[in-house]
Design a protein around this motif. Structure first.
Motif, PDB file in Angstrom:
ATOM      1  N   VAL A 428      -8.256  25.363  63.695  1.00  0.00           N
ATOM      2  CA  VAL A 428      -7.269  25.876  62.732  1.00  0.00           C
ATOM      3  C   VAL A 428      -7.979  26.664  61.652  1.00  0.00           C
ATOM      4  N   ASP A 429      -7.220  27.526  60.998  1.00  0.00           N
ATOM      5  CA  ASP A 429      -7.795  28.300  59.895  1.00  0.00           C
ATOM      6  C   ASP A 429      -8.173  27.368  58.759  1.00  0.00           C
ATOM      7  N   VAL A 430      -9.270  27.702  58.105  1.00  0.00           N
ATOM      8  CA  VAL A 430      -9.632  26.988  56.887  1.00  0.00           C
ATOM      9  C   VAL A 430      -9.858  28.026  55.793  1.00  0.00           C
ATOM     10  N   GLY A 431      -9.866  27.541  54.552  1.00  0.00           N
ATOM     11  CA  GLY A 431     -10.162  28.443  53.445  1.00  0.00           C
ATOM     12  C   GLY A 431      -8.925  29.057  52.839  1.00  0.00           C
ATOM     13  N   ALA A 432      -9.105  30.224  52.246  1.00  0.00           N
ATOM     14  CA  ALA A 432      -8.036  30.859  51.482  1.00  0.00           C
ATOM     15  C   ALA A 432      -6.845  31.192  52.364  1.00  0.00           C
ATOM     16  N   VAL A 433      -5.662  31.095  51.786  1.00  0.00           N
ATOM     17  CA  VAL A 433      -4.436  31.464  52.484  1.00  0.00           C
ATOM     18  C   VAL A 433      -4.028  32.845  52.011  1.00  0.00           C
ATOM     19  N   GLY A 434      -3.837  33.771  52.965  1.00  0.00           N
ATOM     20  CA  GLY A 434      -3.369  35.109  52.594  1.00  0.00           C
ATOM     21  C   GLY A 434      -4.303  35.769  51.606  1.00  0.00           C
ATOM     22  N   ASP A 435      -3.759  36.652  50.788  1.00  0.00           N
ATOM     23  CA  ASP A 435      -4.626  37.317  49.823  1.00  0.00           C
ATOM     24  C   ASP A 435      -4.493  36.678  48.450  1.00  0.00           C
ATOM     25  N   ARG A 436      -5.338  35.719  48.216  1.00  0.00           N
ATOM     26  CA  ARG A 436      -5.490  35.132  46.894  1.00  0.00           C
ATOM     27  C   ARG A 436      -4.237  34.527  46.301  1.00  0.00           C
ATOM     28  N   GLY A 437      -3.716  33.564  46.972  1.00  0.00           N
ATOM     29  CA  GLY A 437      -2.696  32.738  46.333  1.00  0.00           C
ATOM     30  C   GLY A 437      -3.413  31.901  45.296  1.00  0.00           C
ATOM     31  N   PRO A 438      -2.707  30.963  44.680  1.00  0.00           N
ATOM     32  CA  PRO A 438      -3.386  30.152  43.669  1.00  0.00           C
ATOM     33  C   PRO A 438      -4.508  29.313  44.278  1.00  0.00           C
ATOM     34  N   ALA A 439      -4.526  29.151  45.585  1.00  0.00           N
ATOM     35  CA  ALA A 439      -5.586  28.342  46.177  1.00  0.00           C
ATOM     36  C   ALA A 439      -6.724  29.206  46.685  1.00  0.00           C
ATOM     37  N   ALA A 440      -6.667  30.484  46.400  1.00  0.00           N
ATOM     38  CA  ALA A 440      -7.681  31.381  46.937  1.00  0.00           C
ATOM     39  C   ALA A 440      -8.924  31.395  46.067  1.00  0.00           C
ATOM     40  N   ALA A 441      -9.859  32.209  46.478  1.00  0.00           N
ATOM     41  CA  ALA A 441     -11.156  32.267  45.792  1.00  0.00           C
ATOM     42  C   ALA A 441     -11.006  32.799  44.383  1.00  0.00           C
ATOM     43  N   ASP A 442     -11.964  32.420  43.544  1.00  0.00           N
ATOM     44  CA  ASP A 442     -12.008  33.000  42.224  1.00  0.00           C
ATOM     45  C   ASP A 442     -13.005  34.131  42.176  1.00  0.00           C
ATOM     46  N   GLY A 443     -14.238  33.786  42.526  1.00  0.00           N
ATOM     47  CA  GLY A 443     -15.291  34.786  42.407  1.00  0.00           C
ATOM     48  C   GLY A 443     -15.353  35.193  40.965  1.00  0.00           C
ATOM     49  N   GLY A 444     -16.220  36.055  40.589  1.00  0.00           N
ATOM     50  CA  GLY A 444     -16.274  36.496  39.194  1.00  0.00           C
ATOM     51  C   GLY A 444     -15.850  37.941  39.128  1.00  0.00           C
ATOM     52  N   ALA A 445     -15.284  38.306  37.990  1.00  0.00           N
ATOM     53  CA  ALA A 445     -14.941  39.705  37.807  1.00  0.00           C
ATOM     54  C   ALA A 445     -16.238  40.474  37.592  1.00  0.00           C
ATOM     55  N   VAL A 446     -16.229  41.728  37.945  1.00  0.00           N
ATOM     56  CA  VAL A 446     -17.405  42.545  37.685  1.00  0.00           C
ATOM     57  C   VAL A 446     -17.357  42.954  36.219  1.00  0.00           C
ATOM     58  N   ALA A 447     -18.352  42.576  35.483  1.00  0.00           N
ATOM     59  CA  ALA A 447     -18.394  42.970  34.085  1.00  0.00           C
ATOM     60  C   ALA A 447     -19.835  43.137  33.686  1.00  0.00           C
ATOM     61  N   ALA A 448     -20.044  44.013  32.743  1.00  0.00           N
ATOM     62  CA  ALA A 448     -21.403  44.379  32.383  1.00  0.00           C
ATOM     63  C   ALA A 448     -22.144  43.215  31.727  1.00  0.00           C
ATOM     64  N   ASP A 449     -21.541  42.593  30.748  1.00  0.00           N
ATOM     65  CA  ASP A 449     -22.273  41.573  30.012  1.00  0.00           C
ATOM     66  C   ASP A 449     -21.518  40.243  29.998  1.00  0.00           C
TER      67      ASP A 449
END
Lengths: 609, 298
Positions: A428-449
């Protein structure tokens, strides 16, 4: 935004000790916790703290017992650090005034515990954790360490380089439960996660309602692997109706387990011919359930723990708290009748992958205590080894985050050392459902500082809160209880392939349901509906990684029993399980256990008690 | 069995929601919409519960205090009625959790360990300060009235502001102090069994604040240290590991204007303490110590 050198998330034993250590090292430290510190679940620990304090004992013996207890999945550098430093940490607690039980000569008492070759479990009645928690909180008050209590940390602020090993943690974003506001806590030195257990993944647990594994899940989403999650300790003596813990101290003092026929089954049915009731916890839990499954349980559910023969005086002196618990939560009088007990989820051996300094693969991010996996417990934790872990590794992480030079760690984190990918294919599929529902990955935003990144993450967290409050949808409670049900049915003491697969497909359904979750309480004041909804995401992430690890590991080691292969397989499985979130596509991989200690190698032996 | 709770508050709620502002923002509209939905759900829930109660006699009736400064219709305190299916061994906390998870997710109370050690869930149950987790339903008269702790500011529903309690606890220098440690490495301080026994009960405090809530003196004198803080001072003052000089300082703290002498020995704190700490006795003993101490310098 708040700014400190070191930010500690969680205010139980590990968090408080970390904060004290960081402060001693000169750092400006703050504790952020969703509970006031004295509410932390360290306070429920009963039994004691293993420490080789006496001349006839040695840290080497403690290390040997711990490696054996771990079924050779502990990492020796971490195990040895634990056993070497536990004595000085216990004495430190005593110097801070902790009211330990005492011997005639005024020294601190120690008692026998399961799996130990020497009675080295130092204790304060059957309320050791309570006394330890309060003693350390007193020190926090004394030092004037800043505590932000009733702040729920939502996520870590971490940069988003491709390789987690290149990422940096700059702080956390948190929700002020009393006032309903999101804010950031920037940490220039480091963030230390000390968020404790994850028992809410199961429905019969000794853990608190607050033990939802928040730190483990947020580190996972930021790129730190979860390690050895399939190793869950089921404590053999919990009260059947509530899961309230009855300390191993009862058996340590001489308490006896009986089945329905009045047989002392640990001996009479050959589960542990030498140590009987004091065999390792996993052994006793399986024995009890086997008794029940074979029709010798009482009411087909539990067994009896009898301590009457110890006598009223000894019970009142050393186990008084147990009398209150059995009476208040099960209506049993331990002085005049045996107490009903059955196994219950108690402790997660696995957690956030760290080295022996508490460092994770992400720069500036640390973890200590139950949420971390160094690993000192491997496949099974010995009773009395959790509390020393809190203080030893809390202290180490606090020192390191505050800048103390501690040398290169021996345990590699992430894929820096030897590793291998898993060959297991999940159906079965594991991990995020669809494109970033509330249960999806966070990752970090790209920011300079760091500043910019903090601001961006605070904003994102605010949007998330607004979205959860505004949307229509399902209540989290039904989703959480679906997770607990399938985990308890399928990923319990006895595990088999079909059940494990079923759990993963149930968890997939729960994840899908969670994309429709909504908070119905609109309030900005003490909105526990919102907090529990956010916690449920963490419960989901952890349950899934746990079930994945359990399904892939086809062997029986420590607390992990598999029907398909009921023996330990050192040739193929003398290795740690790791699960990386991998931006929503979980990846399972392995790294070898480290059995080479400072002066000796711990050769795997048959583990009998 | 009736499940009719005060309907008038709901009516007020609805009109308030509709006439709230002149130019509602998007957020306001959303919130108003949510309130309407919440009301709808509540009516539905009550109807379902009434049905359930009628079908099954084995339910418990709870009347729970509700208040939320943020939410229209809850700004005026009211009581909500919940019918919860009874199970053997059910505690007040179990019943509240059931009501929250099954009927109304906005029902708010602190709780964590479920085993009387975290001290989060002290409440006013049928007119007494109790820990909800260790209060058995079958020992209570129905309907069970559940309110927040008296003499504390209510934050929301059953949650009270604990800051004042924490401030008082921290006012007594609640940490171990000594000027002398043993010389040897890894050497503990010695403590006799008798002395450990003497402080044992005082160290069991879980900071639930039930005692403070029950105390008439604390209710009238906001600066009174209160039973829990004085007990904390007792825990250290009686610990033989702290030296004489530290004890002097401790006695000064508890002898201050709002200290031990305020206690009028009414025993209400001792009666409500969920950990059976003899609080009044501890306060009395400190009074005696203070007197002895003052005589010494006389």
């Amino acid at each position: 935004m708040h700014e400190h050198d070191v930010v500690v998330v969680g205010a139980g034993g590990a968090g408080l000790r970390a904060a004290i250590a960081a402060q001693e090292e000169g750092a400006d430290v703050a504790i952020v916790s969703k509970l006031h510190p004295v509410r932390s679940h360290t306070g429920a620990a009963e039994g004691g703290i293993n420490a080789a304090l006496r001349d006839a004992d040695s840290w080497e013996d403690h290390a040997y017992d711990t490696m054996k207890g771990s079924d050779y999945l502990g990492d020796a550098p971490a195990v040895e650090a634990l056993c070497k430093e536990s004595p000085e940490e216990v004495i430190q607690l005593e110097h801070w005034g902790m009211p330990f039980s005492r011997e005639e000569d005024g020294r601190v008492s120690q008692r026998p515990f399961g799996g130990l070759s020497f009675p080295r479990t130092t204790y304060a009645g059957a309320e050791t954790g309570h006394q330890m928690l309060h003693t350390m909180y007193e020190q926090v008050v004394k030092r004037g360490i800043t505590v932000y209590d009733e702040w729920h940390v939502m996520d870590l602020v971490v940069t988003d380089e491709d390789d987690p090993a290149d990422r940096t943690c700059h702080g956390v974003v948190a929700y002020d439960i009393q006032r309903g506001e999101v804010d950031g806590f920037r940490a220039s030195g480091g963030v230390i996660l000390a968020t404790g257990g994850m028992g809410q993944v199961f429905d019969h647990t000794t853990n608190a309602v607050a033990n939802t594994g928040d730190g483990v899940a947020m580190a996972y989403r930021a790129g730190v692997p979860m390690e050895d999650m399939e190793f869950i300790q089921f404590h053999p003596t919990t009260l059947p109706s509530t899961g309230v813990l009855i300390s191993e101290g009862v058996r340590g003092e001489g308490g006896i387990l009986y089945n329905e026929k009045g047989e002392r089954f640990m001996f009479e049915h050959g589960y542990a011919n030498n140590d009987g009731e004091l065999a390792s916890r996993d052994v006793v839990s399986r024995a009890e359930l086997t008794e029940v499954n074979e029709g010798r349980g009482i009411e087909d559910e539990y067994v009896h723990l009898d301590m009457r023969h110890l006598g009223e005086e000894r019970i009142l002196d050393r186990l008084e708290n147990i009398l209150h618990l059995a009476e208040d939560f099960e209506g049993a009088d331990g002085l005049t009748e045996p107490m009903p007990v059955k196994p219950g989820q108690h402790y997660a051996m696995g957690g956030i992958e760290t080295n022996e300094h508490g460092e994770t693969v992400i720069d500036g991010l640390y973890a200590a205590g139950e949420c971390a996996c160094a690993s000192v417990h491997g496949a099974n934790r010995l009773g009395g080894n959790a509390l020393p872990e809190l203080i030893v590794f809390g202290k180490r992480a606090g020192h390191h985050a505050a800048g103390r030079e501690m040398g290169e760690a021996e345990i590699p984190t992430g894929k820096r050392g030897e590793w291998e990918p898993a060959e297991y294919e999940f159906e079965v599929d594991v991990g995020a459902v669809g494109d970033r529902g509330p249960a999806a990955a966070d990752g970090g935003a790209v920011a300079a500082d760091a500043e910019g990144l903090m601001e961006a993450e605070i904003e994102r967290a605010r949007e998330r809160v607004e979205d959860l409050l505004a949307r229509k949808g399902r209540n989290h409670a039904e989703i959480r209880s679906a997770v607990q049900e399938t985990m308890t049915a399928n990923v319990n003491v006895f595990r088999e392939e079909e059940g494990l697969k079923e759990s993963l497909s149930d968890l997939r359904e729960a994840r899908e349901a969670y994309t429709e979750v909504a908070v119905s309480d609109p309030s900005r004041t003490f909105n526990t509906d919102l907090i529990h909804t956010m916690e449920t995401r963490n419960v989901l992430d952890i349950a899934e990684a746990l079930a994945m690890g359990a399904l892939a590991r086809r062997e029986f080691r420590g607390a992990h029993w598999r029907k398909e292969r009921q023996e330990r397989d050192d040739e193929n499985w003398l290795k740690h399980t790791l699960v990386s979130w991998n931006d929503g596509e979980p990846e399972l991989w392995y790294k070898p256990a480290i059995l080479e200690g400072e002066a000796k190698t711990y050769e795997p032996k048959v583990r009998s008690y | 069995m009736s499940t009719q709770i005060p309907k008038q508050t709901e009516k007020a709620d609805e009109t308030a929601a509709e006439t709230e502002t002149d130019a509602p923002s998007k957020g306001d509209e959303r919130r108003a919409e949510k309130r309407r939905r919440a009301d709808e759900r509540r009516r539905q829930r009550e109807a379902e519960e009434a049905e359930r109660a009628a079908a099954d006699e084995n339910t418990v009736e709870l009347r729970v205090f509700r208040y939320d400064p943020d939410v229209e219709g809850k700004q005026e305190p009211r009581f909500d009625t919940f019918h919860v299916p009874f199970t053997k061994g059910m505690t007040v906390l179990d019943a509240l959790m059931y009501a929250r998870d099954s009927y109304d997710s906005s029902l708010t109370f602190r709780h964590s360990c479920r085993q009387a050690v975290c001290g989060s869930d002290a409440m006013f149950v049928n007119g007494g300060q109790k820990l909800a987790c260790k209060t058995q339903i079958d020992e209570l008269e129905e309907p069970i009235r559940v309110e927040p702790l008296p003499h504390a500011e209510v934050t929301k529903d059953l949650v009270v502001d604990m800051e004042h309690f924490y401030d008082q606890m921290e006012a007594v220098e609640p940490y171990f102090q000594t000027n002398e440690y043993p010389d040897g490495e890894l050497e503990e301080q010695r403590q006799t069994r008798e002395n450990r026994e003497k402080i044992k009960m005082s160290t069991r405090c879980i900071w639930c604040s039930a005692c403070m809530s029950s105390c008439n003196i604390a209710a009238g004198d906001n600066e009174y240290l209160g039973p829990a803080a004085i007990n904390k001072a007792y825990r250290f003052a009686m610990d033989e590991r702290e030296g004489e000089d530290v004890k002097q300082k401790r006695l000064e703290i508890i002898e201050q204007e709002h200290g031990v002498w305020r206690c009028q020995t009414q025993f209400s704190c001792t009666e409500v303490c969920p950990k059976d700490i003899p609080l009044t006795e501890h306060i009395q003993e400190l009074k005696r110590e203070a007197v002895k101490n003052n005589l010494k310098f006389w």
